[in-house]
Design a protein around this motif. Structure first.
Motif, PDB file in Angstrom:
ATOM      1  N   ILE A  17       0.826  -1.195   0.000  1.00  0.00           N
ATOM      2  CA  ILE A  17       0.000   0.000   0.000  1.00  0.00           C
ATOM      3  C   ILE A  17       0.863   1.248   0.000  1.00  0.00           C
ATOM      4  O   ILE A  17       0.605   2.225  -0.689  1.00  0.00           O
ATOM      5  N   ALA A  18       1.964   1.225   0.782  1.00  0.00           N
ATOM      6  CA  ALA A  18       2.834   2.392   0.905  1.00  0.00           C
ATOM      7  C   ALA A  18       3.657   2.637  -0.358  1.00  0.00           C
ATOM      8  O   ALA A  18       4.012   3.759  -0.672  1.00  0.00           O
ATOM      9  N   ALA A  19       3.969   1.552  -1.088  1.00  0.00           N
ATOM     10  CA  ALA A  19       4.826   1.686  -2.260  1.00  0.00           C
ATOM     11  C   ALA A  19       4.081   2.348  -3.412  1.00  0.00           C
ATOM     12  O   ALA A  19       2.885   2.157  -3.567  1.00  0.00           O
ATOM     13  N   PRO A  20       4.756   3.159  -4.233  1.00  0.00           N
ATOM     14  CA  PRO A  20       4.090   3.750  -5.390  1.00  0.00           C
ATOM     15  C   PRO A  20       3.700   2.676  -6.390  1.00  0.00           C
ATOM     16  O   PRO A  20       4.418   1.699  -6.581  1.00  0.00           O
ATOM     17  N   VAL A  21       2.561   2.837  -6.995  1.00  0.00           N
ATOM     18  CA  VAL A  21       2.100   1.883  -7.998  1.00  0.00           C
ATOM     19  C   VAL A  21       2.729   2.277  -9.332  1.00  0.00           C
ATOM     20  O   VAL A  21       2.534   3.394  -9.811  1.00  0.00           O
ATOM     21  N   LEU A  22       3.499   1.373  -9.915  1.00  0.00           N
ATOM     22  CA  LEU A  22       4.192   1.666 -11.150  1.00  0.00           C
ATOM     23  C   LEU A  22       3.438   1.072 -12.331  1.00  0.00           C
ATOM     24  O   LEU A  22       3.189  -0.136 -12.370  1.00  0.00           O
ATOM     25  N   ALA A  23       3.059   1.915 -13.265  1.00  0.00           N
ATOM     26  CA  ALA A  23       2.403   1.422 -14.468  1.00  0.00           C
ATOM     27  C   ALA A  23       3.464   0.859 -15.407  1.00  0.00           C
ATOM     28  O   ALA A  23       4.573   1.368 -15.490  1.00  0.00           O
ATOM     29  N   ASP A  24       3.131  -0.214 -16.111  1.00  0.00           N
ATOM     30  CA  ASP A  24       4.063  -0.779 -17.080  1.00  0.00           C
ATOM     31  C   ASP A  24       4.227   0.148 -18.279  1.00  0.00           C
ATOM     32  O   ASP A  24       5.260   0.157 -18.937  1.00  0.00           O
ATOM     33  N   THR A  25       3.193   0.926 -18.592  1.00  0.00           N
ATOM     34  CA  THR A  25       3.193   1.775 -19.772  1.00  0.00           C
ATOM     35  C   THR A  25       2.793   3.199 -19.411  1.00  0.00           C
ATOM     36  O   THR A  25       1.857   3.416 -18.653  1.00  0.00           O
ATOM     37  N   VAL A  26       3.520   4.153 -19.953  1.00  0.00           N
ATOM     38  CA  VAL A  26       3.138   5.558 -19.858  1.00  0.00           C
ATOM     39  C   VAL A  26       2.535   5.947 -21.201  1.00  0.00           C
ATOM     40  O   VAL A  26       3.199   5.852 -22.237  1.00  0.00           O
ATOM     41  N   LYS A  27       1.286   6.365 -21.174  1.00  0.00           N
ATOM     42  CA  LYS A  27       0.597   6.731 -22.410  1.00  0.00           C
ATOM     43  C   LYS A  27       0.668   8.241 -22.620  1.00  0.00           C
ATOM     44  O   LYS A  27       0.332   9.019 -21.729  1.00  0.00           O
ATOM     45  N   ILE A  28       1.103   8.618 -23.804  1.00  0.00           N
ATOM     46  CA  ILE A  28       1.197  10.030 -24.189  1.00  0.00           C
ATOM     47  C   ILE A  28       0.387  10.221 -25.459  1.00  0.00           C
ATOM     48  O   ILE A  28       0.561   9.488 -26.437  1.00  0.00           O
ATOM     49  N   THR A  29      -0.497  11.199 -25.436  1.00  0.00           N
ATOM     50  CA  THR A  29      -1.334  11.475 -26.598  1.00  0.00           C
ATOM     51  C   THR A  29      -0.814  12.689 -27.349  1.00  0.00           C
ATOM     52  O   THR A  29      -0.593  13.752 -26.762  1.00  0.00           O
ATOM     53  N   LEU A  30      -0.603  12.519 -28.650  1.00  0.00           N
ATOM     54  CA  LEU A  30      -0.313  13.643 -29.536  1.00  0.00           C
ATOM     55  C   LEU A  30      -1.635  14.080 -30.148  1.00  0.00           C
ATOM     56  O   LEU A  30      -2.274  13.317 -30.875  1.00  0.00           O
ATOM     57  N   ILE A  31      -2.060  15.293 -29.827  1.00  0.00           N
ATOM     58  CA  ILE A  31      -3.386  15.761 -30.214  1.00  0.00           C
ATOM     59  C   ILE A  31      -3.233  16.993 -31.093  1.00  0.00           C
ATOM     60  O   ILE A  31      -3.068  18.111 -30.609  1.00  0.00           O
ATOM     61  N   HIS A  32      -3.231  16.752 -32.397  1.00  0.00           N
ATOM     62  CA  HIS A  32      -2.990  17.804 -33.376  1.00  0.00           C
ATOM     63  C   HIS A  32      -4.044  17.741 -34.471  1.00  0.00           C
ATOM     64  O   HIS A  32      -4.688  16.715 -34.672  1.00  0.00           O
ATOM     65  N   GLY A  33      -4.180  18.843 -35.190  1.00  0.00           N
ATOM     66  CA  GLY A  33      -5.020  18.827 -36.379  1.00  0.00           C
ATOM     67  C   GLY A  33      -4.270  18.182 -37.526  1.00  0.00           C
ATOM     68  O   GLY A  33      -3.209  18.667 -37.936  1.00  0.00           O
ATOM     69  N   THR A  34      -4.790  17.074 -38.025  1.00  0.00           N
ATOM     70  CA  THR A  34      -4.143  16.399 -39.154  1.00  0.00           C
ATOM     71  C   THR A  34      -5.045  16.335 -40.368  1.00  0.00           C
ATOM     72  O   THR A  34      -4.715  15.701 -41.361  1.00  0.00           O
ATOM     73  N   SER A  35      -6.208  16.996 -40.305  1.00  0.00           N
ATOM     74  CA  SER A  35      -7.114  17.079 -41.455  1.00  0.00           C
ATOM     75  C   SER A  35      -7.939  18.348 -41.326  1.00  0.00           C
ATOM     76  O   SER A  35      -8.247  18.791 -40.221  1.00  0.00           O
ATOM     77  N   GLY A  36      -8.256  18.946 -42.456  1.00  0.00           N
ATOM     78  CA  GLY A  36      -9.181  20.060 -42.441  1.00  0.00           C
ATOM     79  C   GLY A  36      -8.560  21.439 -42.491  1.00  0.00           C
ATOM     80  O   GLY A  36      -9.279  22.429 -42.389  1.00  0.00           O
ATOM     81  N   SER A  37      -7.234  21.547 -42.677  1.00  0.00           N
ATOM     82  CA  SER A  37      -6.618  22.875 -42.708  1.00  0.00           C
ATOM     83  C   SER A  37      -5.245  22.802 -43.363  1.00  0.00           C
ATOM     84  O   SER A  37      -4.584  21.760 -43.343  1.00  0.00           O
ATOM     85  N   SER A  38      -4.823  23.941 -43.917  1.00  0.00           N
ATOM     86  CA  SER A  38      -3.468  24.021 -44.476  1.00  0.00           C
ATOM     87  C   SER A  38      -2.412  23.946 -43.386  1.00  0.00           C
ATOM     88  O   SER A  38      -1.230  23.721 -43.668  1.00  0.00           O
ATOM     89  N   LEU A  39      -2.822  24.125 -42.118  1.00  0.00           N
ATOM     90  CA  LEU A  39      -1.872  24.053 -41.008  1.00  0.00           C
ATOM     91  C   LEU A  39      -1.488  22.622 -40.654  1.00  0.00           C
ATOM     92  O   LEU A  39      -0.651  22.412 -39.777  1.00  0.00           O
ATOM     93  N   ASP A  40      -2.097  21.631 -41.334  1.00  0.00           N
ATOM     94  CA  ASP A  40      -1.788  20.250 -40.960  1.00  0.00           C
ATOM     95  C   ASP A  40      -0.322  19.898 -41.208  1.00  0.00           C
ATOM     96  O   ASP A  40       0.223  18.987 -40.581  1.00  0.00           O
ATOM     97  N   VAL A  41       0.366  20.649 -42.088  1.00  0.00           N
ATOM     98  CA  VAL A  41       1.795  20.408 -42.296  1.00  0.00           C
ATOM     99  C   VAL A  41       2.572  20.677 -41.019  1.00  0.00           C
ATOM    100  O   VAL A  41       3.573  20.005 -40.724  1.00  0.00           O
ATOM    101  N   TYR A  42       2.114  21.661 -40.211  1.00  0.00           N
ATOM    102  CA  TYR A  42       2.757  21.929 -38.933  1.00  0.00           C
ATOM    103  C   TYR A  42       2.644  20.704 -38.026  1.00  0.00           C
ATOM    104  O   TYR A  42       3.596  20.328 -37.329  1.00  0.00           O
ATOM    105  N   SER A  43       1.449  20.103 -38.009  1.00  0.00           N
ATOM    106  CA  SER A  43       1.213  18.934 -37.164  1.00  0.00           C
ATOM    107  C   SER A  43       2.115  17.773 -37.561  1.00  0.00           C
ATOM    108  O   SER A  43       2.679  17.085 -36.701  1.00  0.00           O
ATOM    109  N   LYS A  44       2.247  17.554 -38.857  1.00  0.00           N
ATOM    110  CA  LYS A  44       3.070  16.433 -39.335  1.00  0.00           C
ATOM    111  C   LYS A  44       4.528  16.622 -38.926  1.00  0.00           C
ATOM    112  O   LYS A  44       5.190  15.676 -38.487  1.00  0.00           O
ATOM    113  N   GLN A  45       5.023  17.848 -39.080  1.00  0.00           N
ATOM    114  CA  GLN A  45       6.394  18.124 -38.647  1.00  0.00           C
ATOM    115  C   GLN A  45       6.542  17.898 -37.145  1.00  0.00           C
ATOM    116  O   GLN A  45       7.519  17.295 -36.689  1.00  0.00           O
TER     117      GLN A  45
END
Length: 399
Positions: A17-45
């Motif tokens: 109970i006292a020990a920290p619970v360690l997750a096997d995986t750290v999930k990171i979400t990349l949340i960018h516009g990849t459709s619908g705008s000329s700015l999507d090139v920024y997202s891809k880069q």
């Protein structure tokens, strides 16, 4: 014997109970516009840069302190309501520890309250507007991208402003453009320079004739140095179009900040133009940038671009925070990141503890036209250090 077993079992349970619970995986979400705008090139880069940053920072293991990193991708479609929904999905359904995004400043602003609602970290990259760390932001938001004030204070310094400078400005009519021009005016206020006209155009504008004529009219009879400042994102190319209208006949100069390499092709129309930039692959001299340039050219047959460096910067910040935080709890990560310094393709950056904006170098340049290079080259005039810029604090985050 039974008593001993019970005591041992109780002690073991208490330890678990006292020990920290360690997750096997750290999930990171990349949340960018990849459709619908000329700015999507920024997202891809940005996403390419983020993956390369993880590779560099983890020695290609995609693992930090025994935790595997899992990347999840979400498309905002450049719509605020979609951005809010997919970020909530990332935190709530996917159990993402950290989200990184978004592309458009207006869309990203809509995401800020979702980070607070779920009490999870949102790293803003590559959106720029000052308001993203402003009064509507919150302690869960960190920003690795430069902000409008950094853009525009560097831009003002690159023009060497004084009381004989008159400026007309052109920007897009949304958070990026309006925040940028406000920051530019603020940067000029003690120099004696005067802004004589502000033009704001819709995001998808391609014809700048009317706006340019109004700026010419506002400037042409002024007695001193006359400059049109262009602060526009996307691929509509106002710089070469306005240059083609011959502002020089009125003694008017053009000025603009750096941009992605495809957009820098149009800068060949303005050799000698002064401006400031966040990044150009040939300017920083450090091992991280050397690796990024070499590997990107090897893999994609082109140098890394504006937002590739930004994505890598965000990834390097994530990995350092995960390595140094005492746990994966959000509060521990926030305490670790507030005031944290880390190395990037641009050199050292620091998350300002007060509002979590990354303080960083900017680069004053002069445009050089090289016939052997497809785009105009922003030749370094000088490095503008964070200490030279008075970047307003957006909000006081309680850490």
């Amino acid at each position: 014997m039974k008593t001993s077993i019970r005591l041992l079992g109780g002690a073991l349970a208490a330890a678990l109970i006292a020990a920290p619970v360690l997750a096997d995986t750290v999930k990171i979400t990349l949340i960018h516009g990849t459709s619908g705008s000329s700015l999507d090139v920024y997202s891809k880069q940005d996403e390419i840069g983020f993956k390369m940053g993880l590779e560099y920072a983890t020695n290609n293991t995609m693992e930090v302190n025994g935790h595997k990193i899992e990347l999840i991708h979400k498309d905002t479609q450049f719509k605020p309501d979609v951005a809010r929904a997919v970020l909530a999905e990332a935190y709530g359904d996917d159990d993402a520890l950290i989200a990184v995004g978004g592309t458009s400043s207006g869309v990203t602003k809509a995401m800020l309250p979702i980070a607070k609602q779920y009490k999870r970290i949102l790293i803003v990259e590559p959106a720029v507007a000052d308001s993203l760390t402003g009064k509507d932001s919150n302690r869960y938001v960190f920003k690795t991208s430069r902000n409008s004030s950094q853009d525009m204070q560097a831009q003002a310094l690159s023009l060497n402003p004084d009381k004989d400078l008159y400026v007309a400005t052109l920007a897009q009519d949304y958070a990026f453009g309006r925040d940028g021009i406000e920051a530019f005016k603020s940067a000029l206020k003690d120099s004696g320079a005067t802004v004589v006209d502000e033009e704001y155009v819709p995001l998808k504008t391609t014809d700048y004739t009317a706006a340019a004529e109004r700026m010419f009219a506002a400037l042409k009879d002024k007695p001193g140095r006359k400059v049109i400042l262009i602060y526009v994102a996307g691929g509509s190319d106002p710089l070469s179009k306005i240059a083609g209208m011959d502002p020089g006949r009125y003694g008017i100069e053009l000025s603009a900040g750096g941009n992605i390499l495809p957009a820098m092709v149009s800068y060949k129309a303005v050799p000698g133009m002064l401006g400031a930039t966040y990044y150009y692959y040939g300017i920083p001299k450090n091992p991280i940038n050397d690796w990024l340039v070499t590997e990107h050219e090897k893999r994609y047959s082109t140098p890394p671009d504006f937002f590739t460096a930004g994505g890598m910067t965000a990834a390097l910040a994530v990995v350092k925070a995960l390595k140094e935080s005492p746990s994966l709890k959000t509060d521990d990560l926030i305490k670790t990141m507030a005031g944290m310094s880390w190395d990037t393709p641009k050199g050292e950056m620091i998350f300002r503890a007060s509002d979590h904006q990354a303080m960083q170098d900017m680069y004053a340049f002069k445009i050089k036209v090289d016939p052997n290079v497809d785009w105009a080259v922003p030749e370094l005039v000088r490095v503008i250090k964070p200490s030279e810029m008075d970047i307003p604090v957006g909000r006081e985050n309680k850490n």
